[in-house]
Design a protein around this motif. Structure first.
Motif, short mmCIF file in Angstrom:
data_model
loop_
_atom_site.label_atom_id
_atom_site.label_comp_id
_atom_site.label_asym_id
_atom_site.label_seq_id
_atom_site.Cartn_x
_atom_site.Cartn_y
_atom_site.Cartn_z
N MET A 155 13.86 7.82 -5.93
CA MET A 155 13.81 8.62 -4.71
C MET A 155 13.73 10.11 -5.07
SD MET A 155 16.49 8.59 -1.51
CE MET A 155 16.54 6.81 -1.53
N THR A 212 13.11 13.83 -0.64
CA THR A 212 13.55 12.76 0.26
C THR A 212 15.06 12.77 0.43
OG1 THR A 212 11.66 11.39 -0.36
CG2 THR A 212 13.51 10.28 0.67
N LEU A 213 15.76 12.95 -0.68
CA LEU A 213 17.22 13.00 -0.62
C LEU A 213 17.69 14.16 0.26
CD1 LEU A 213 18.11 12.29 -4.37
CD2 LEU A 213 18.63 10.82 -2.41
N ARG A 242 17.06 13.28 3.94
CA ARG A 242 18.08 12.33 4.42
C ARG A 242 19.38 13.06 4.74
NH1 ARG A 242 16.95 6.91 3.60
NH2 ARG A 242 15.38 6.41 2.04
N GLY A 281 18.94 4.23 3.53
CA GLY A 281 18.87 4.19 2.08
C GLY A 281 19.38 2.90 1.46
#
Length: 199
Positions: A1, A5-6, A9, A141
């Motif tokens: 990931m 993206t982290l 989120r 996730g």
């Protein structure tokens, strides 16, 4: 990931948690109005839906609407053996009496020893962190919904429920196992995604 993206989120989780009770109520009522006139909702007999608990679009009134129209309501339960979801049918009384147990991940689950496969559902109302213009869904996730749907010989119609800020007018990078949505409902939008999605 990816780090991007982290970060996305993290940002979206924070944004959901910052919604006031009044904003949550407004958003839920607006989505409820969309579903009141949604043919897929009224043709479905078996509906899978989630219990909100992390800032997702609230589902209390949607669940009550399902019972009002004599739908069979199914809630997800995590199967520890394969980390996928099983679906447990609940009664109106069970829902009203809040006969649920708290899972170690922080969500409430129905009290049951076993559930049914997702293939038993006609309509699956799904939580999400984000959705793009093609229907690609970004979940929390854990991959529970993706794993569950990947193994399904029959996949129900997948309808995402979200706040407006969770829709992105761009394309996400998708993984082969990602399970896309057929449609998305937000307080301001009701979208159908045109590209072919395998059943």
């Amino acid at each position: 990931m990816s780090n991007q993206t982290l970060q996305l989120r993290k940002q979206l989780r924070s944004q959901r948690r910052k919604l006031t009770a009044f904003q949550q109520q407004q958003h839920a009522q607006a989505v409820l109005q969309h579903l009141r006139h949604y043919p897929r909702f009224f043709s479905a007999k078996n509906i899978g839906i989630y219990l909100d608990g992390f800032g997702e679009l609230r589902t209390q009134h949607l669940i009550e609407l399902c019972f009002k129209h004599q739908k069979n309501v199914y809630l997800p339960m995590i199967c520890n053996m394969n980390q996928s979801l099983r679906w447990v049918k609940i009664s109106h009384q069970q829902y009203r009496n809040k006969r649920f147990v708290l899972h170690k991940l922080g969500m409430f689950e129905p009290m049951a020893s076993r559930g049914l496969h997702v293939s038993c559902l006609d309509l699956l109302l799904m939580p999400l962190l984000a959705c793009d213009l093609t229907g690609a869904r970004m979940g929390m996730g854990g991959g529970f919904y993706d794993r569950t749907l990947t193994s399904a010989p029959y996949k129900p119609y997948r309808l995402g429920l979200a706040h407006d800020f969770q829709f992105f007018d761009e394309k996400f990078v998708r993984n082969p196992w990602d399970q896309a949505l057929h449609g998305l409902v937000t307080p301001r939008k009701l979208m159908h995604f045109q590209r072919q999605i395998s059943q």
